[in-house]
Each structure stands twice: as C-alpha cells, then as structure tokens.
Design a protein around this motif. Structure first.
Motif, PDB file in Angstrom:
ATOM      1  N   LEU A 152       0.825  -1.211   0.000  1.00 18.79           N
ATOM      2  CA  LEU A 152       0.000   0.000   0.000  1.00 18.79           C
ATOM      3  C   LEU A 152       0.855   1.254   0.000  1.00 18.79           C
ATOM      4  CD1 LEU A 152      -2.684  -1.171   2.587  1.00 18.79           C
ATOM      5  CD2 LEU A 152      -3.117  -0.654   0.171  1.00 18.79           C
ATOM      6  N   GLY A 153       1.959   1.219   0.735  1.00 20.76           N
ATOM      7  CA  GLY A 153       2.844   2.371   0.823  1.00 20.76           C
ATOM      8  C   GLY A 153       3.626   2.638  -0.449  1.00 20.76           C
ATOM      9  N   ARG A 154       3.743   1.623  -1.278  1.00 19.53           N
ATOM     10  CA  ARG A 154       4.494   1.760  -2.537  1.00 19.53           C
ATOM     11  C   ARG A 154       3.584   1.952  -3.739  1.00 19.53           C
ATOM     12  NH1 ARG A 154       7.881  -3.276  -0.554  1.00 19.53           N
ATOM     13  NH2 ARG A 154       9.358  -2.210   0.807  1.00 19.53           N
ATOM     14  N   ASP A 155       2.309   2.186  -3.487  1.00 23.39           N
ATOM     15  CA  ASP A 155       1.335   2.379  -4.569  1.00 23.39           C
ATOM     16  C   ASP A 155       1.664   3.658  -5.336  1.00 23.39           C
ATOM     17  OD1 ASP A 155      -0.839   2.847  -6.208  1.00 23.39           O
ATOM     18  OD2 ASP A 155      -2.340   2.568  -4.632  1.00 23.39           O
ATOM     19  N   PRO A 156       2.093   3.533  -6.595  1.00 22.99           N
ATOM     20  CA  PRO A 156       2.487   4.721  -7.355  1.00 22.99           C
ATOM     21  C   PRO A 156       1.317   5.658  -7.687  1.00 22.99           C
ATOM     22  CG  PRO A 156       2.535   2.771  -8.755  1.00 22.99           C
ATOM     23  CD  PRO A 156       2.233   2.299  -7.362  1.00 22.99           C
ATOM     24  N   ALA A 157       0.097   5.172  -7.502  1.00 24.47           N
ATOM     25  CA  ALA A 157      -1.070   6.018  -7.763  1.00 24.47           C
ATOM     26  C   ALA A 157      -1.311   7.030  -6.645  1.00 24.47           C
ATOM     27  CB  ALA A 157      -2.317   5.150  -7.962  1.00 24.47           C
ATOM     28  N   LYS A 158      -0.694   6.798  -5.493  1.00 24.13           N
ATOM     29  CA  LYS A 158      -0.883   7.696  -4.345  1.00 24.13           C
ATOM     30  C   LYS A 158       0.309   8.650  -4.257  1.00 24.13           C
ATOM     31  CE  LYS A 158      -4.457   5.463  -2.494  1.00 24.13           C
ATOM     32  NZ  LYS A 158      -5.576   5.502  -3.386  1.00 24.13           N
ATOM     33  N   PRO A 159       0.051   9.949  -4.228  1.00 24.45           N
ATOM     34  CA  PRO A 159       1.167  10.906  -4.153  1.00 24.45           C
ATOM     35  C   PRO A 159       1.808  10.936  -2.762  1.00 24.45           C
ATOM     36  CG  PRO A 159      -0.935  12.064  -4.123  1.00 24.45           C
ATOM     37  CD  PRO A 159      -1.253  10.603  -4.319  1.00 24.45           C
ATOM     38  N   LEU A 160       3.126  10.873  -2.742  1.00 21.02           N
ATOM     39  CA  LEU A 160       3.870  10.960  -1.486  1.00 21.02           C
ATOM     40  C   LEU A 160       3.820  12.388  -0.943  1.00 21.02           C
ATOM     41  CD1 LEU A 160       7.164   9.088  -2.455  1.00 21.02           C
ATOM     42  CD2 LEU A 160       5.264   8.188  -1.118  1.00 21.02           C
ATOM     43  N   ARG A 161       3.964  12.521   0.353  1.00 21.44           N
ATOM     44  CA  ARG A 161       4.078  13.859   0.923  1.00 21.44           C
ATOM     45  C   ARG A 161       5.283  14.562   0.307  1.00 21.44           C
ATOM     46  NH1 ARG A 161       5.626  12.590   7.203  1.00 21.44           N
ATOM     47  NH2 ARG A 161       6.657  14.592   7.190  1.00 21.44           N
ATOM     48  N   ARG A 162       5.200  15.849   0.168  1.00 25.76           N
ATOM     49  CA  ARG A 162       6.214  16.615  -0.567  1.00 25.76           C
ATOM     50  C   ARG A 162       7.610  16.528   0.037  1.00 25.76           C
ATOM     51  NH1 ARG A 162       2.204  21.243  -1.412  1.00 25.76           N
ATOM     52  NH2 ARG A 162       1.358  20.735  -3.466  1.00 25.76           N
ATOM     53  N   ASP A 163       7.669  16.430   1.354  1.00 30.36           N
ATOM     54  CA  ASP A 163       8.977  16.442   2.016  1.00 30.36           C
ATOM     55  C   ASP A 163       9.520  15.037   2.300  1.00 30.36           C
ATOM     56  OD1 ASP A 163       7.169  15.661   3.975  1.00 30.36           O
ATOM     57  OD2 ASP A 163       7.942  17.050   5.497  1.00 30.36           O
ATOM     58  N   TRP A 164       8.966  14.013   1.663  1.00 27.52           N
ATOM     59  CA  TRP A 164       9.301  12.638   2.000  1.00 27.52           C
ATOM     60  C   TRP A 164      10.807  12.342   1.930  1.00 27.52           C
ATOM     61  CZ3 TRP A 164       8.024   9.152   5.053  1.00 27.52           C
ATOM     62  CH2 TRP A 164       8.520   7.850   4.939  1.00 27.52           C
ATOM     63  N   GLU A 165      11.442  12.724   0.864  1.00 31.65           N
ATOM     64  CA  GLU A 165      12.870  12.419   0.726  1.00 31.65           C
ATOM     65  C   GLU A 165      13.685  13.067   1.846  1.00 31.65           C
ATOM     66  OE1 GLU A 165      14.527  10.220  -1.227  1.00 31.65           O
ATOM     67  OE2 GLU A 165      12.496   9.609  -1.756  1.00 31.65           O
ATOM     68  N   ARG A 166      13.243  14.198   2.316  1.00 28.64           N
ATOM     69  CA  ARG A 166      13.961  14.908   3.375  1.00 28.64           C
ATOM     70  C   ARG A 166      13.724  14.282   4.753  1.00 28.64           C
ATOM     71  NH1 ARG A 166      12.323  19.026   6.353  1.00 28.64           N
ATOM     72  NH2 ARG A 166      10.610  19.599   4.973  1.00 28.64           N
ATOM     73  N   VAL A 167      12.538  13.720   4.970  1.00 26.99           N
ATOM     74  CA  VAL A 167      12.181  13.241   6.315  1.00 26.99           C
ATOM     75  C   VAL A 167      12.244  11.726   6.491  1.00 26.99           C
ATOM     76  CG1 VAL A 167      10.709  15.261   6.713  1.00 26.99           C
ATOM     77  CG2 VAL A 167       9.680  13.105   5.901  1.00 26.99           C
ATOM     78  N   LYS A 168      12.413  10.973   5.425  1.00 30.87           N
ATOM     79  CA  LYS A 168      12.280   9.508   5.531  1.00 30.87           C
ATOM     80  C   LYS A 168      13.269   8.872   6.503  1.00 30.87           C
ATOM     81  CE  LYS A 168      14.945   8.322   1.390  1.00 30.87           C
ATOM     82  NZ  LYS A 168      14.840   7.742   0.047  1.00 30.87           N
ATOM     83  N   ASP A 169      14.499   9.372   6.574  1.00 26.71           N
ATOM     84  CA  ASP A 169      15.464   8.795   7.519  1.00 26.71           C
ATOM     85  C   ASP A 169      15.014   9.029   8.960  1.00 26.71           C
ATOM     86  OD1 ASP A 169      16.917   8.149   5.273  1.00 26.71           O
ATOM     87  OD2 ASP A 169      18.643   9.404   5.774  1.00 26.71           O
ATOM     88  N   ASP A 170      14.512  10.222   9.249  1.00 18.99           N
ATOM     89  CA  ASP A 170      14.041  10.523  10.595  1.00 18.99           C
ATOM     90  C   ASP A 170      12.805   9.689  10.942  1.00 18.99           C
ATOM     91  OD1 ASP A 170      14.354  12.079  13.045  1.00 18.99           O
ATOM     92  OD2 ASP A 170      12.405  12.926  12.490  1.00 18.99           O
ATOM     93  N   VAL A 171      11.936   9.467   9.970  1.00 22.38           N
ATOM     94  CA  VAL A 171      10.760   8.617  10.187  1.00 22.38           C
ATOM     95  C   VAL A 171      11.208   7.212  10.571  1.00 22.38           C
ATOM     96  CG1 VAL A 171       8.822   7.484   8.997  1.00 22.38           C
ATOM     97  CG2 VAL A 171       9.181   9.947   8.739  1.00 22.38           C
ATOM     98  N   MET A 172      12.180   6.679   9.838  1.00 28.09           N
ATOM     99  CA  MET A 172      12.683   5.333  10.148  1.00 28.09           C
ATOM    100  C   MET A 172      13.332   5.317  11.526  1.00 28.09           C
ATOM    101  SD  MET A 172      12.894   2.207   9.028  1.00 28.09           S
ATOM    102  CE  MET A 172      12.865   2.144   7.232  1.00 28.09           C
ATOM    103  N   ARG A 173      14.105   6.325  11.851  1.00 31.31           N
ATOM    104  CA  ARG A 173      14.754   6.399  13.160  1.00 31.31           C
ATOM    105  C   ARG A 173      13.726   6.396  14.291  1.00 31.31           C
ATOM    106  NH1 ARG A 173      15.058   9.864  16.746  1.00 31.31           N
ATOM    107  NH2 ARG A 173      14.298  11.581  15.484  1.00 31.31           N
ATOM    108  N   ARG A 174      12.660   7.167  14.116  1.00 34.22           N
ATOM    109  CA  ARG A 174      11.619   7.230  15.145  1.00 34.22           C
ATOM    110  C   ARG A 174      10.946   5.878  15.327  1.00 34.22           C
ATOM    111  NH1 ARG A 174       7.319  10.739  14.710  1.00 34.22           N
ATOM    112  NH2 ARG A 174       7.371  11.047  16.945  1.00 34.22           N
TER     113      ARG A 174
END
Length: 147
Positions: free
Chosen positions: A64-86
C-alpha cells in the motif's frame, strides 16, 4: 564480524527487520510493525495513512505504501530517515527482549542483507548505503547510553 539480517523469522536477528511483529505506540496510534509506521508516514494526515496502519500484514502495508497512484508527501525524501529512526527507536524501547538482542551485538556492524534495496540495505553489489543498519547501530548506541 558483521551481523547480516533480512527475514523477520530468522533467529536471532530477525527482530531487526521492519516486518518483525513488534508493535509500538507512536504519534497517538498503535502500529503493528515498524513497516506499518514507515509506510503510513509517506501519506501522513490522509485517509490512506490510516488504511496502511490497519493493514493485516507488514507486506500489505509495504504494498500500500508503494502504490504509485498515491502521491507521497512533498517532504518525504527529506524526512524519511528521521521517520525510520523514530520507528526503530520506538520499537526497541517498547520491547525489552529485542532491545537485549540489539544491545548484545556489542559494536558489530549491522547490515540489512537485501539485494533489492541499495538505500536501506546493502543492495545488489554489496555497496549500498545500509541506512536501516546504520539506524539500528545508532539506536543501539543511544539505548546503551540510557541503560
């Protein structure tokens, strides 16, 4: 020595996988796995994020998270490491049994042994960034300092 992990069912280090069944509470919700949390954060504040949180399995959450039909949040590339860390921090703070496994790795290098992910794991060539392994090692250092 290097510790390689991948499958959630591989003892003793399968608990390092985001698919391991070690839920936690974070951001006001209960998450069945760190994969659920990570994938849902791509769509934070949307109905799709809640659909992912309620997915029956971590594999389904990932799909579901990799569904290309759903737009990612704009800042995803910037925040993804912090999301994983949390997510990783919450998971290992919640479960004493897997926290002990992580701490027992001493100062060994931890590597996600996947050929398909050059960012989170070692990748096909073995020269990937291994960001999940790095986050696990940083989490280990933080938890050791808290103990």
């Amino acid at each position: 020595m290097t510790i390689y992990f991948y499958g959630a069912d591989e003892a003793p280090h399968g608990c390092f996988s985001n698919f391991s069944a070690h839920g936690f509470e974070l951001d006001g919700h209960t998450w069945p796995t760190s994969e659920h949390y990570f994938q849902a954060q791509k769509f934070t504040g949307t109905r799709h994020a809640d659909v992912i949180r309620r997915a029956r399995t971590p594999l389904r959450a990932a799909e579901l998270g990799r569904d290309p039909a759903k737009p990612l949040r704009r800042d995803w590339e910037r925040v993804k490491d912090d999301v994983m860390r949390r997510a990783v921090t919450a998971k290992f703070r919640t479960h004493a049994d897997i926290r002990a496994i992580l701490l027992a790795t001493a100062d060994e290098e931890i590597v996600e042994d996947t050929t398909t992910d050059h960012y989170w794991g070692r990748g096909r060539t073995g020269t990937g960034k291994n960001m999940l392994g790095r986050i696990l090692m940083r989490t280990r250092t933080r938890l050791r300092a808290e103990a």
